[in-house]
Design a protein around this motif. Structure first.
Motif, PDB file in Angstrom:
ATOM      1  N   ASP A  45       0.844  -1.192   0.000  1.00  0.00           N
ATOM      2  CA  ASP A  45       0.000   0.000   0.000  1.00  0.00           C
ATOM      3  C   ASP A  45       0.883   1.247   0.000  1.00  0.00           C
ATOM      4  O   ASP A  45       2.110   1.166  -0.100  1.00  0.00           O
ATOM      5  CB  ASP A  45      -0.972  -0.008   1.187  1.00  0.00           C
ATOM      6  CG  ASP A  45      -0.254   0.009   2.541  1.00  0.00           C
ATOM      7  OD1 ASP A  45       0.974   0.271   2.566  1.00  0.00           O
ATOM      8  OD2 ASP A  45      -0.906  -0.233   3.566  1.00  0.00           O
ATOM      9  N   ASP A  46       0.269   2.413   0.119  1.00  0.00           N
ATOM     10  CA  ASP A  46       1.024   3.668   0.050  1.00  0.00           C
ATOM     11  C   ASP A  46       2.013   3.809   1.199  1.00  0.00           C
ATOM     12  O   ASP A  46       3.038   4.492   1.078  1.00  0.00           O
ATOM     13  CB  ASP A  46       0.063   4.861   0.052  1.00  0.00           C
ATOM     14  CG  ASP A  46      -0.807   4.906  -1.196  1.00  0.00           C
ATOM     15  OD1 ASP A  46      -0.378   4.323  -2.214  1.00  0.00           O
ATOM     16  OD2 ASP A  46      -1.900   5.497  -1.147  1.00  0.00           O
ATOM     17  N   GLY A  47       1.732   3.167   2.340  1.00  0.00           N
ATOM     18  CA  GLY A  47       2.627   3.264   3.484  1.00  0.00           C
ATOM     19  C   GLY A  47       3.677   2.179   3.547  1.00  0.00           C
ATOM     20  O   GLY A  47       4.421   2.086   4.527  1.00  0.00           O
ATOM     21  N   GLY A  48       3.730   1.318   2.526  1.00  0.00           N
ATOM     22  CA  GLY A  48       4.725   0.255   2.507  1.00  0.00           C
ATOM     23  C   GLY A  48       4.263  -1.040   3.153  1.00  0.00           C
ATOM     24  O   GLY A  48       4.967  -2.038   3.098  1.00  0.00           O
ATOM     25  N   ARG A  49       3.073  -1.032   3.778  1.00  0.00           N
ATOM     26  CA  ARG A  49       2.530  -2.245   4.386  1.00  0.00           C
ATOM     27  C   ARG A  49       1.934  -3.126   3.293  1.00  0.00           C
ATOM     28  O   ARG A  49       1.407  -2.639   2.298  1.00  0.00           O
ATOM     29  CB  ARG A  49       1.464  -1.875   5.417  1.00  0.00           C
ATOM     30  CG  ARG A  49       0.823  -3.048   6.148  1.00  0.00           C
ATOM     31  CD  ARG A  49      -0.175  -2.537   7.177  1.00  0.00           C
ATOM     32  NE  ARG A  49      -0.809  -3.620   7.927  1.00  0.00           N
ATOM     33  CZ  ARG A  49      -1.927  -4.200   7.566  1.00  0.00           C
ATOM     34  NH1 ARG A  49      -2.551  -3.816   6.464  1.00  0.00           N
ATOM     35  NH2 ARG A  49      -2.453  -5.166   8.303  1.00  0.00           N
ATOM     36  N   LEU A  50       1.998  -4.437   3.480  1.00  0.00           N
ATOM     37  CA  LEU A  50       1.464  -5.350   2.485  1.00  0.00           C
ATOM     38  C   LEU A  50       0.018  -5.707   2.805  1.00  0.00           C
ATOM     39  O   LEU A  50      -0.316  -6.070   3.934  1.00  0.00           O
ATOM     40  CB  LEU A  50       2.298  -6.635   2.426  1.00  0.00           C
ATOM     41  CG  LEU A  50       3.695  -6.514   1.821  1.00  0.00           C
ATOM     42  CD1 LEU A  50       4.401  -7.863   1.838  1.00  0.00           C
ATOM     43  CD2 LEU A  50       3.632  -5.981   0.397  1.00  0.00           C
TER      44      LEU A  50
END
Length: 324
Positions: free
Chosen positions: A118-123
């Motif tokens: 996602d945009d925050g780097g979380r999958l």
């Protein structure tokens, strides 16, 4: 799939190992190149679809590059003519509702699961159903509220264990990958919410897989082994917080390390695997696609007595048969 050699590209980038697809239609006498930079290839003929249909996950081109230089992100494409033309299902040029890229892709019969950043780097986890009736469309699934933040290293080891026409069963390892268990999650077609099916399912090792079995020939009956730590843990009660046993394992390790420090000051800490060395295994069965589980009890009565008698029956000695 044929693996092409690894080579340097430009002055500052090294191309990742490449897999290329070739096809033969004359028993291997000649081969035709289809595609490069491929991670997985599925010859996915469905119903009345074209026999040349394929679904492929491949490394997406890095921004500003013609090929997948220095890119480890994936896209998923569909082709009905052996890659002469293709449609992007997941990737930068996919329909707007689809994820822009994937870190990992898992194929299991009609289900395609993808771990997408996602945009925050979380999958996050996205699913598509490839049933042959319509083009697969990826939709992001929501994690159960008691699962907490799922780490990238857990999704790297996510496995699709079983799938039917309408549901898939997934395994996600514990947040500490050295602990010998993980959790079963269910995905139902058309529902955006993943559902927790069973916690603390035994994973003997990363190479041996998961202690889970779908009964062959009877859809919807599952068997699974669960880990019970030697701390009076009652797994028949649902955990309010997933991976609660992981916290117990950490506490056990800290207690053991304190005991070692008292006996032998300055000695090294126990390995992380020792956190869960004292545990029991209990088998559970579900008759309804994992929605409800109950312990699988040992046989009682004459069956158990006969099994004991057979197990303790002495071997006949030489000459016994002649004497009889």
């Amino acid at each position: 799939l044929a693996v092409s050699p690894t080579g340097a590209v430009g002055a500052s980038h090294v191309r990742a190992p490449r897999r290329s697809i070739f096809v033969t239609q004359n028993a291997g006498e000649t081969w035709t190149f289809l595609a490069a930079d491929v991670e997985q290839c599925h010859w996915a003929v469905k119903g009345n679809s074209d026999p040349r249909r394929m679904v492929v996950s491949r490394y997406a081109a890095a921004e500003g590059a013609a090929t997948s230089v220095a890119s480890q992100l994936l896209e998923v494409v569909e082709s009905n003519d052996f890659m002469a033309s293709s449609t992007v299902l997941l990737g930068a040029t996919a329909p707007l509702a689809a994820p822009r890229s994937a870190a990992h892709v898992h194929f299991h019969y009609d289900f395609i699961a993808a771990a997408v950043p996602d945009d925050g780097g979380r999958l996050d986890l996205a699913f598509a159903v490839d049933d042959g009736r319509r083009p697969p469309a990826f939709r992001t699934a929501a994690w159960p509220s008691n699962l907490g933040a799922v780490r990238s290293k857990q999704l790297q080891r996510l496995r699709v264990l079983h799938s039917s026409a309408s549901q898939a069963v997934l395994f996600v390892p514990a947040s500490d990958l050295q602990l010998p268990w993980g959790h079963l999650l269910g995905y139902s077609m058309g529902s955006p919410q993943l559902e927790l099916l069973l916690t603390d399912v035994h994973r003997p090792s990363s190479s041996e897989g998961v202690a889970f079995q779908a009964v062959s020939g009877v859809d919807g009956i599952f068997l699974a082994n669960r880990v019970v730590l030697d701390q009076g843990k009652n797994l028949d009660s649902a955990e309010k917080l997933l991976d609660a046993q992981a916290e117990v394992a950490v506490a056990m390790q800290e207690e053991e390390e304190e005991e070692i420090d008292e006996d032998s000051p300055g000695s090294p800490s126990l390995p992380a695997a020792a956190r869960a060395r004292r545990y029991a295994i209990r088998t559970y069965v579900s008759m309804n696609m994992g929605m409800a589980w109950q312990p699988l009890l040992a046989p009682e009565g004459p069956t158990a007595a006969n099994a004991t008698a057979l197990a303790t029956c002495p071997r006949p000695r030489p000459g016994d048969a002649a004497a009889a």
